[in-house]
Design a protein around this motif. Structure first.
Motif, PDB file in Angstrom:
ATOM      1  N   ILE A  24     -14.608  -4.802 -10.634  1.00  0.00           N
ATOM      2  CA  ILE A  24     -13.291  -4.666 -11.004  1.00  0.00           C
ATOM      3  C   ILE A  24     -12.478  -4.948  -9.344  1.00  0.00           C
ATOM      4  CG2 ILE A  24     -10.961  -4.536 -11.872  1.00  0.00           C
ATOM      5  CD1 ILE A  24     -13.239  -5.166 -13.964  1.00  0.00           C
ATOM      6  N   VAL A  25     -11.474  -5.930  -9.148  1.00  0.00           N
ATOM      7  CA  VAL A  25     -11.443  -5.818  -7.277  1.00  0.00           C
ATOM      8  C   VAL A  25      -9.885  -6.264  -8.164  1.00  0.00           C
ATOM      9  CG1 VAL A  25     -10.441  -6.969  -5.193  1.00  0.00           C
ATOM     10  CG2 VAL A  25     -13.036  -7.178  -6.435  1.00  0.00           C
ATOM     11  N   THR A  26      -9.232  -5.043  -7.513  1.00  0.00           N
ATOM     12  CA  THR A  26      -7.214  -4.635  -8.086  1.00  0.00           C
ATOM     13  C   THR A  26      -6.545  -4.583  -6.815  1.00  0.00           C
ATOM     14  OG1 THR A  26      -7.906  -2.234  -7.763  1.00  0.00           O
ATOM     15  CG2 THR A  26      -8.148  -3.920 -10.177  1.00  0.00           C
ATOM     16  N   ALA A  27      -5.330  -4.511  -6.360  1.00  0.00           N
ATOM     17  CA  ALA A  27      -4.918  -3.737  -5.307  1.00  0.00           C
ATOM     18  C   ALA A  27      -4.318  -3.376  -5.202  1.00  0.00           C
ATOM     19  CB  ALA A  27      -3.497  -5.155  -5.579  1.00  0.00           C
ATOM     20  N   HIS A  28      -3.946  -2.149  -6.515  1.00  0.00           N
ATOM     21  CA  HIS A  28      -2.812  -0.748  -6.371  1.00  0.00           C
ATOM     22  C   HIS A  28      -3.503   0.330  -7.398  1.00  0.00           C
ATOM     23  CE1 HIS A  28      -0.244  -4.260  -5.381  1.00  0.00           C
ATOM     24  NE2 HIS A  28      -0.051  -3.711  -3.955  1.00  0.00           N
ATOM     25  N   PRO A  29      -3.599   1.319  -7.308  1.00  0.00           N
ATOM     26  CA  PRO A  29      -4.150   2.615  -7.820  1.00  0.00           C
ATOM     27  C   PRO A  29      -3.183   2.094  -9.075  1.00  0.00           C
ATOM     28  CG  PRO A  29      -3.108   3.239  -6.142  1.00  0.00           C
ATOM     29  CD  PRO A  29      -3.762   1.819  -5.184  1.00  0.00           C
ATOM     30  N   ASP A  30      -3.337   2.135 -10.345  1.00  0.00           N
ATOM     31  CA  ASP A  30      -2.654   2.119 -11.411  1.00  0.00           C
ATOM     32  C   ASP A  30      -3.061   0.195 -12.711  1.00  0.00           C
ATOM     33  OD1 ASP A  30      -0.525   0.000 -10.294  1.00  0.00           O
ATOM     34  OD2 ASP A  30       1.358   1.798 -11.104  1.00  0.00           O
ATOM     35  N   LEU A  55      -7.694  -2.059  -3.094  1.00  0.00           N
ATOM     36  CA  LEU A  55      -7.479  -2.463  -2.053  1.00  0.00           C
ATOM     37  C   LEU A  55      -6.331  -2.011  -1.031  1.00  0.00           C
ATOM     38  CD1 LEU A  55      -8.314  -6.641  -2.292  1.00  0.00           C
ATOM     39  CD2 LEU A  55      -9.614  -4.745  -1.537  1.00  0.00           C
ATOM     40  N   SER A  56      -5.406  -0.677  -1.622  1.00  0.00           N
ATOM     41  CA  SER A  56      -5.066  -0.343  -0.708  1.00  0.00           C
ATOM     42  C   SER A  56      -4.637   1.346  -1.265  1.00  0.00           C
ATOM     43  CB  SER A  56      -3.098  -0.894  -0.810  1.00  0.00           C
ATOM     44  OG  SER A  56      -2.193  -1.144  -1.892  1.00  0.00           O
ATOM     45  N   ARG A  57      -4.014   2.306  -0.526  1.00  0.00           N
ATOM     46  CA  ARG A  57      -3.857   3.110  -0.996  1.00  0.00           C
ATOM     47  C   ARG A  57      -2.819   3.438  -2.486  1.00  0.00           C
ATOM     48  NH1 ARG A  57      -6.787   7.533   1.110  1.00  0.00           N
ATOM     49  NH2 ARG A  57      -4.483   8.551   1.674  1.00  0.00           N
ATOM     50  N   GLY A  58      -1.985   2.230  -2.136  1.00  0.00           N
ATOM     51  CA  GLY A  58      -0.571   2.379  -2.894  1.00  0.00           C
ATOM     52  C   GLY A  58       0.124   3.622  -2.254  1.00  0.00           C
ATOM     53  N   ASN A  59       0.518   2.896  -1.077  1.00  0.00           N
ATOM     54  CA  ASN A  59       0.729   4.484   0.102  1.00  0.00           C
ATOM     55  C   ASN A  59       2.964   3.441   0.231  1.00  0.00           C
ATOM     56  OD1 ASN A  59       1.841   6.161   1.460  1.00  0.00           O
ATOM     57  ND2 ASN A  59       1.452   4.889   3.293  1.00  0.00           N
ATOM     58  N   PRO A  94      -1.854  -3.515   3.462  1.00  0.00           N
ATOM     59  CA  PRO A  94      -0.354  -2.793   3.066  1.00  0.00           C
ATOM     60  C   PRO A  94      -0.080  -3.631   1.798  1.00  0.00           C
ATOM     61  CG  PRO A  94       1.101  -4.504   4.578  1.00  0.00           C
ATOM     62  CD  PRO A  94      -0.566  -4.670   5.017  1.00  0.00           C
ATOM     63  N   ASP A  95       0.623  -1.625   0.714  1.00  0.00           N
ATOM     64  CA  ASP A  95       0.352  -2.083  -0.189  1.00  0.00           C
ATOM     65  C   ASP A  95       2.554  -2.471   0.164  1.00  0.00           C
ATOM     66  OD1 ASP A  95       1.830  -1.138  -3.387  1.00  0.00           O
ATOM     67  OD2 ASP A  95       2.343   0.394  -3.125  1.00  0.00           O
ATOM     68  N   ASP A  96       2.880  -3.832  -0.339  1.00  0.00           N
ATOM     69  CA  ASP A  96       4.396  -4.075   0.171  1.00  0.00           C
ATOM     70  C   ASP A  96       3.961  -5.549  -0.603  1.00  0.00           C
ATOM     71  OD1 ASP A  96       5.956  -5.045   1.631  1.00  0.00           O
ATOM     72  OD2 ASP A  96       5.516  -4.686   3.313  1.00  0.00           O
ATOM     73  N   PRO A  97       4.819  -5.700  -1.399  1.00  0.00           N
ATOM     74  CA  PRO A  97       5.274  -6.997  -1.966  1.00  0.00           C
ATOM     75  C   PRO A  97       5.630  -8.476  -0.840  1.00  0.00           C
ATOM     76  CG  PRO A  97       7.353  -5.911  -2.465  1.00  0.00           C
ATOM     77  CD  PRO A  97       5.504  -5.224  -2.367  1.00  0.00           C
ATOM     78  N   ASN A  98       6.358  -7.908   0.290  1.00  0.00           N
ATOM     79  CA  ASN A  98       6.806  -8.687   0.731  1.00  0.00           C
ATOM     80  C   ASN A  98       5.809  -8.883   2.762  1.00  0.00           C
ATOM     81  OD1 ASN A  98       9.271  -9.028  -0.374  1.00  0.00           O
ATOM     82  ND2 ASN A  98       9.902  -6.712   0.510  1.00  0.00           N
ATOM     83  N   ALA A  99       4.535  -7.952   1.983  1.00  0.00           N
ATOM     84  CA  ALA A  99       3.361  -8.160   3.303  1.00  0.00           C
ATOM     85  C   ALA A  99       2.729  -9.291   2.836  1.00  0.00           C
ATOM     86  CB  ALA A  99       2.890  -7.082   3.480  1.00  0.00           C
ATOM     87  N   GLU A 100       2.242  -9.955   3.979  1.00  0.00           N
ATOM     88  CA  GLU A 100       0.988 -11.190   3.855  1.00  0.00           C
ATOM     89  C   GLU A 100      -0.034 -10.330   4.149  1.00  0.00           C
ATOM     90  OE1 GLU A 100       0.409 -15.893   4.745  1.00  0.00           O
ATOM     91  OE2 GLU A 100       1.882 -14.799   5.800  1.00  0.00           O
ATOM     92  N   TRP A 101      -0.651 -10.235   3.078  1.00  0.00           N
ATOM     93  CA  TRP A 101      -2.276  -9.859   3.318  1.00  0.00           C
ATOM     94  C   TRP A 101      -2.942 -11.001   4.167  1.00  0.00           C
ATOM     95  CZ3 TRP A 101      -4.305  -6.688  -1.171  1.00  0.00           C
ATOM     96  CH2 TRP A 101      -4.127  -5.007  -1.994  1.00  0.00           C
ATOM     97  N   SER A 102      -3.826 -10.746   4.397  1.00  0.00           N
ATOM     98  CA  SER A 102      -4.332 -11.307   5.579  1.00  0.00           C
ATOM     99  C   SER A 102      -6.096 -11.687   4.710  1.00  0.00           C
ATOM    100  CB  SER A 102      -5.446 -10.949   6.761  1.00  0.00           C
ATOM    101  OG  SER A 102      -6.714 -11.249   7.432  1.00  0.00           O
ATOM    102  N   ASP A 103      -6.160 -12.641   4.950  1.00  0.00           N
ATOM    103  CA  ASP A 103      -7.106 -13.558   3.996  1.00  0.00           C
ATOM    104  C   ASP A 103      -7.903 -13.421   4.381  1.00  0.00           C
ATOM    105  OD1 ASP A 103      -5.323 -14.461   2.301  1.00  0.00           O
ATOM    106  OD2 ASP A 103      -5.120 -16.680   3.081  1.00  0.00           O
ATOM    107  N   SER A 104      -8.940 -12.936   5.917  1.00  0.00           N
ATOM    108  CA  SER A 104      -9.964 -12.728   6.537  1.00  0.00           C
ATOM    109  C   SER A 104     -10.519 -11.270   5.701  1.00  0.00           C
ATOM    110  CB  SER A 104     -10.345 -13.379   7.657  1.00  0.00           C
ATOM    111  OG  SER A 104      -8.935 -12.570   8.008  1.00  0.00           O
TER     112      SER A 104
END
Length: 244
Positions: A24-30, A55-59, A94-104
């Motif tokens: 299971i691949v998720t972005a944030h804790p919860d 993929l993040s610590r939810g910071n 980063p845990d940030d809805p405005n951040a563009e995560w690096s595809d690579s």
């Protein structure tokens, strides 16, 4: 022995002799309990080896250390041992809805994890990310790239969690008939016992328990049922997990 690459259709359940190694691949804790709890609970019930890659610590609010602890408690409630939980802490994710995560970076982290553990099933968000969160959508985009570029082995089944409308999301048990009638590649449904376990897992995330999340736990269909579609270019397997 059964193999996920055989393209058979399993209409009632995954056969006991099928060795499922699911990621299971998720972005944030919860995310694991808010969106994927029915899937985790059903797969574990069917003796699958279930791992979580977050993929993040939810910071986002500088609560990363606490949220990691909450995630580990939630996974324990759901039945995923700590040895099967991996949490990424990368400055480009980063845990940030405005951040563009690096595809690579996302693609690299996921494919390395898949190859290291020989997973034959990977489940994550679809292109709308359930809640529309940019980090969720970025994961789907990266997994789709891995699928279309042939980096994932043919015997690995790639599935995306179907995003439904706001109305359907909050119909609770009333949404179940629609989930059964509409076509899906994989369907995971839990009963009252499973719902209580999912709710207990969500209650582990104390930093996130704002008033509206209590409403989410009570009304959201994602606490009861998950439906999945194949990610394009993935194996054409149709698996249907009936409710307990």
């Amino acid at each position: 022995m059964g193999n996920l690459s055989n393209r058979d259709k399993f209409h009632s359940s995954i056969p006991n002799n099928l060795d499922v190694r699911a990621l299971i691949v998720t972005a944030h804790p919860d995310d694991e309990c808010m969106f994927f709890a029915p899937t985790i609970l059903r797969l574990i019930e069917l003796k699958a080896h279930v791992h979580l890659l977050c993929l993040s610590r939810g910071n986002f609010y500088n609560q990363g250390a606490q949220r990691v602890k909450e995630l580990m408690k939630s996974c324990a409630v759901l039945g995923i041992p700590a040895s099967r939980v991996t949490i990424t802490d990368h400055n480009k994710l980063p845990d940030d809805p405005n951040a563009e995560w690096s595809d690579s970076v996302v693609s690299s982290v996921i494919i390395k994890h898949i190859k290291a553990h020989s997973f034959n099933m990977v489940l994550t968000f679809d292109g709308r990310g359930v809640s529309g969160h940019a980090n969720h959508i970025a994961i789907h985009k990266s997994v789709s790239h891995l699928a279309s570029s042939g980096q994932v082995c043919d015997d690995c089944c790639l599935l995306s969690l179907v995003t439904v409308s706001i109305l359907r999301t909050y119909l609770s048990y009333l949404e179940l008939p629609l989930s059964w009638l509409l076509p899906s590649c994989l369907r995971c449904v839990v009963g009252v016992k499973g719902y209580r376990q999912a709710r207990e897992a969500m209650l582990c995330h104390r930093t996130q328990l704002l008033w509206f999340r209590h409403l989410y736990v009570f009304f959201s269909r994602y606490m009861l049922v998950n439906t999945f579609q194949m990610i394009p270019q993935g194996p054409n397997n149709l698996i249907n997990l009936e409710s307990v």
